[in-house]
Structure formats: C-alpha cells, structure tokens
Enzyme design. Structure first.
Site, short mmCIF file in Angstrom:
data_model
loop_
_atom_site.label_atom_id
_atom_site.label_comp_id
_atom_site.label_asym_id
_atom_site.label_seq_id
_atom_site.Cartn_x
_atom_site.Cartn_y
_atom_site.Cartn_z
N HIS A 131 0.41 -1.11 0.08
CA HIS A 131 0.36 -0.22 -0.56
C HIS A 131 1.12 1.25 0.07
O HIS A 131 1.98 1.02 0.46
CB HIS A 131 -1.03 -0.20 1.19
CG HIS A 131 -0.47 0.54 2.19
ND1 HIS A 131 -0.09 1.13 2.99
CD2 HIS A 131 0.25 -0.76 3.25
CE1 HIS A 131 0.19 1.38 4.48
NE2 HIS A 131 0.30 -0.08 4.34
N ASP A 167 5.78 2.29 6.75
CA ASP A 167 4.57 1.82 6.47
C ASP A 167 4.04 2.39 5.40
O ASP A 167 3.53 3.52 5.94
CB ASP A 167 4.02 1.15 7.59
CG ASP A 167 2.57 0.62 7.88
OD1 ASP A 167 2.05 0.25 7.05
OD2 ASP A 167 1.95 0.75 8.83
N GLU A 215 -5.51 2.08 3.32
CA GLU A 215 -4.73 0.62 3.92
C GLU A 215 -5.57 0.99 5.04
O GLU A 215 -5.38 -0.02 5.29
CB GLU A 215 -3.29 -0.11 3.11
CG GLU A 215 -3.71 -1.35 3.81
CD GLU A 215 -3.22 -0.98 5.20
OE1 GLU A 215 -3.11 -2.20 6.07
OE2 GLU A 215 -3.07 -0.04 5.77
N GLU A 216 -5.09 2.34 5.35
CA GLU A 216 -4.42 2.63 6.80
C GLU A 216 -6.03 2.61 7.42
O GLU A 216 -6.23 2.77 8.48
CB GLU A 216 -3.56 3.74 7.04
CG GLU A 216 -2.17 3.16 6.74
CD GLU A 216 -1.51 2.38 8.05
OE1 GLU A 216 -2.43 2.43 8.68
OE2 GLU A 216 -0.22 1.97 7.44
N ASP A 261 3.66 -6.18 3.39
CA ASP A 261 3.45 -4.61 4.75
C ASP A 261 4.58 -5.20 5.59
O ASP A 261 5.03 -5.88 5.12
CB ASP A 261 2.46 -5.18 4.88
CG ASP A 261 1.13 -3.55 5.56
OD1 ASP A 261 2.08 -2.95 5.76
OD2 ASP A 261 0.15 -3.30 5.52
N HIS A 277 3.46 2.94 13.41
CA HIS A 277 3.12 5.09 13.54
C HIS A 277 3.48 5.41 13.88
O HIS A 277 2.77 6.67 15.20
CB HIS A 277 1.71 4.00 13.71
CG HIS A 277 0.87 3.33 12.72
ND1 HIS A 277 -0.71 3.11 12.55
CD2 HIS A 277 1.02 2.33 11.92
CE1 HIS A 277 -1.16 2.76 12.13
NE2 HIS A 277 0.23 2.03 11.36
#
Length: 363
Positions: free
Chosen positions: A79, A189, A219-220, A242, A330
């Site tokens: 992604h 990410d 995606e998130e 991922d 994140h």
C-alpha cells in the site's frame, strides 16, 4: 540531498544496504495520506512503467503494473498511503485541529514537525507542546486524544485562513536515514514494501505466470484499495507485502516480540484480519529454505493488512503475505533492519519466479 556541512544526511558508513536506498528515501519522504496518495503514486508509476509491460491506475488510485506471462495470474500488493491527518477546524487564532487518518498514539504527537498540504503548496507547522512545568496536576493526568492537539503554522490568523482549508491533509515531516544496521524515518509503513515490490519487479523477467505488481490506496483506513483490486483483477493467487510489529525492545517479553529485527523476512501465518492459506505460506517457507534466505514466522495478535481483502473481495483466493519487521510503527521514527529488507526482496523474487501456476493451494 546535502546539509550545510556538505555531507549527505542519508549516509551512514556503518551500513551498506543492497537495495535501492535512494529510492527508499524518495518513497518515504514523499507524502501521501489515505485518499491523497498522488505524489507517491507518481513515483510508483515512474518506477513500474520502466519494468512492466503495462501500467494503469484505477478510479480509486490503485496502480497496477503488469508483466505478461501465462494464463495464471498473481497479484503482489503493497500500500501507498501513510498514517496522517486531515484538518477538521481552524481556530479564530489560526491554530489547526486534526482528525486522524489511521491509527495514532496521541502521546507521541506533541512537539512534532508536520507538513500541511494546501492547494497553494505545503506549509511547515509544529504540533504544540507547552512546557511541562507550567501544567497543572489535572492537565498532566488528562488523557491525550488526537482531537486535543493543535498545529502552529507560525503565521497570523488571517494568513492561515487564506491558505488553509478544512480537509487539507497533514503529514509528519521527517527524513529517512541510516542508523547503524537500520533505516529509520516516517512511512516505512508501507513504503519499504513498495521498494521491495519495485525491486522484485526489476529482477523478474519472463515469468511463467502473469504478475500484477499493485500499489494500493487507503489501506490505513480499512484495506479499501485492496478490496477493489481483488474484484477488478480476480487473481488466482495473491501475495501482500506490509510491515509488521517488532517489539524486540525493553519492557516486552520474548513471547510478545512478534518478530525481531535482523532475523529475516517474516512469513505471515495470521493477523486479526486474515489466516493465510497454509499451502501458500508453506511454499514461501520452502522457497526461503531452498534459497538460503533468512526468515521468521509471524503470528500477529492484532492489526490487519491488504491480505484480508485480497483473500475474499472477489471470491475465495489463496493468499500469502510477507512482512518487513519494523520497530516503533505509526511513529515518525519507524525502524527496519537493512538485511530484513534485502531478504524480503530476495524471497519475493524467488517465489514469483518459481510460480508456474501448477502448485496446488487447495484445501
């Protein structure tokens, strides 16, 4: 890019990755929150156009680069979007309040530098944090929420309202650097997996199967781009790429590490959104063992990936997933080991190159 000392801020002589580190820096430092992946998409299209037979973008913004082979079709997906924010309110004083796009721990947001993407161009801002000695006991104990933070642009209120609109995207402002044997920065990410996808596409020539190299969107915020791809392409086999949790740091028991940096690419067995097809993850492991590629197994208690929607969006599809172990997910300082990135590229390449369409993934 050089700093004012004439040195390259991305360089660190203690590590020497085999992968395209300059491309990783470009991918991670390019901004793109869910639904606003345009700048990242341009980089991905440029790179995949050079190594695939056909390149296209769908109505959601997913990019598909296809290498023609046999009738059997394989999707490899990573992604493009990163966790970020959208402006939900501009105060009378010119401060910006945020709505989260993806999962954030609000505790890490204070005193971070951000980039606000306005129609007229980006603006640099900071998320405010007042001196701790000025806080009351009640303020110290208050639970932190994303809605409580504000962005200071350093501009008078009237200039802020001229430039900024509700709905403008906001991203963290961070460079990617080598740190010992690791790389660290924002948006590893999932840009590190975009890198592995692109590098594998560069290496794979004349496959026995048709391979679709896909960069997905959103995606998130719910694996949305992958759901559309699963229907539009309807592959015979799908492999998602991922990052995954590496809690191999102090204060975590070994059983809770999930993965460890430097131990190789992770072959996903499950996360909270998917249980991968046993025969697919078994073949991934067999290929890794045959090729001498360092690998580890991933059992992720919580968190989901595009794998889930690729498995079921257009009907039942056998799926596997490869993950790059990553610390501090994140946050603006995500960390991955250069050897694990190389191992991911190696295993992805070897798996697709050895796919004939004749392997039995039935249950």
């Amino acid at each position: 890019m050089e700093d004012d000392t004439g040195t390259d801020p991305h360089a660190d002589p203690t590590s020497d990755p085999d992968f395209d580190f300059d491309l990783l820096c470009e991918l991670t430092e390019t901004d793109g929150v869910p639904g606003y992946e345009d700048a990242v998409r341009a980089v991905v299209r440029r790179e995949l156009a050079a190594v695939t037979d056909e390149i296209r973008t769908d109505a959601m913004g997913n990019v598909v680069g296809t290498v023609e082979g046999g009738d059997y079709e394989v999707v490899v997906a990573a992604h493009m979007d990163e966790v970020g924010f959208m402006i939900r309110h501009v105060t009378d004083e010119g401060f910006l309040q945020l709505d989260a796009l993806g999962g954030w721990d609000p505790r890490i947001l204070r005193a971070q530098r951000v980039r606000v993407h306005t129609r007229a161009g980006p603006l640099t801002g900071v998320i405010g944090s007042v001196p701790p000695h000025t806080l009351t006991d009640e303020q110290r104990e208050q639970k932190q929420e994303v809605s409580d933070v504000y962005v200071d642009l350093g501009l008078p209120a009237e200039r802020v309202t001229e430039r900024v609109s509700v709905g403008d995207p906001v991203t963290m402002h961070q460079t990617t650097v080598q740190m010992g044997e690791h790389v660290t920065g924002k948006a590893l990410d999932d840009r590190v997996c975009l890198l592995t996808l692109i590098d594998a596409a560069r290496r794979i020539a004349n496959p026995d199967v048709t391979a679709h190299f896909v960069a997905t969107v959103q995606e998130e915020v719910g694996l949305r781009g992958a759901q559309a791809i699963g229907v539009d392409l309807d592959p015979d086999l799908a492999l998602a790429l991922d990052v995954t949790v590496a809690n191999d740091v102090p204060e975590f028991d070994a059983a809770d590490h999930v993965t460890e940096l430097g131990e190789g690419v992770a072959v996903k067995l499950k996360d909270s959104s998917v249980i991968t097809t046993p025969k697919v993850n078994r073949r991934l492991r067999d290929v890794a063992e045959r090729e001498g590629i360092a690998h580890q197994l991933e059992v992720l208690p919580s968190g989901g990936t595009d794998t889930a929607n690729l498995q079921r969006a257009g009907g039942a599809v056998p799926v596997g997933a490869l993950s790059v172990p990553t610390r501090y997910l994140h946050t603006p300082t995500e960390c991955a080991h250069v050897a694990d990135v190389d191992a991911t590229i190696d295993l992805l390449t070897a798996f697709v190159e050895s796919e004939t369409g004749d392997h039995d993934y039935s249950l």
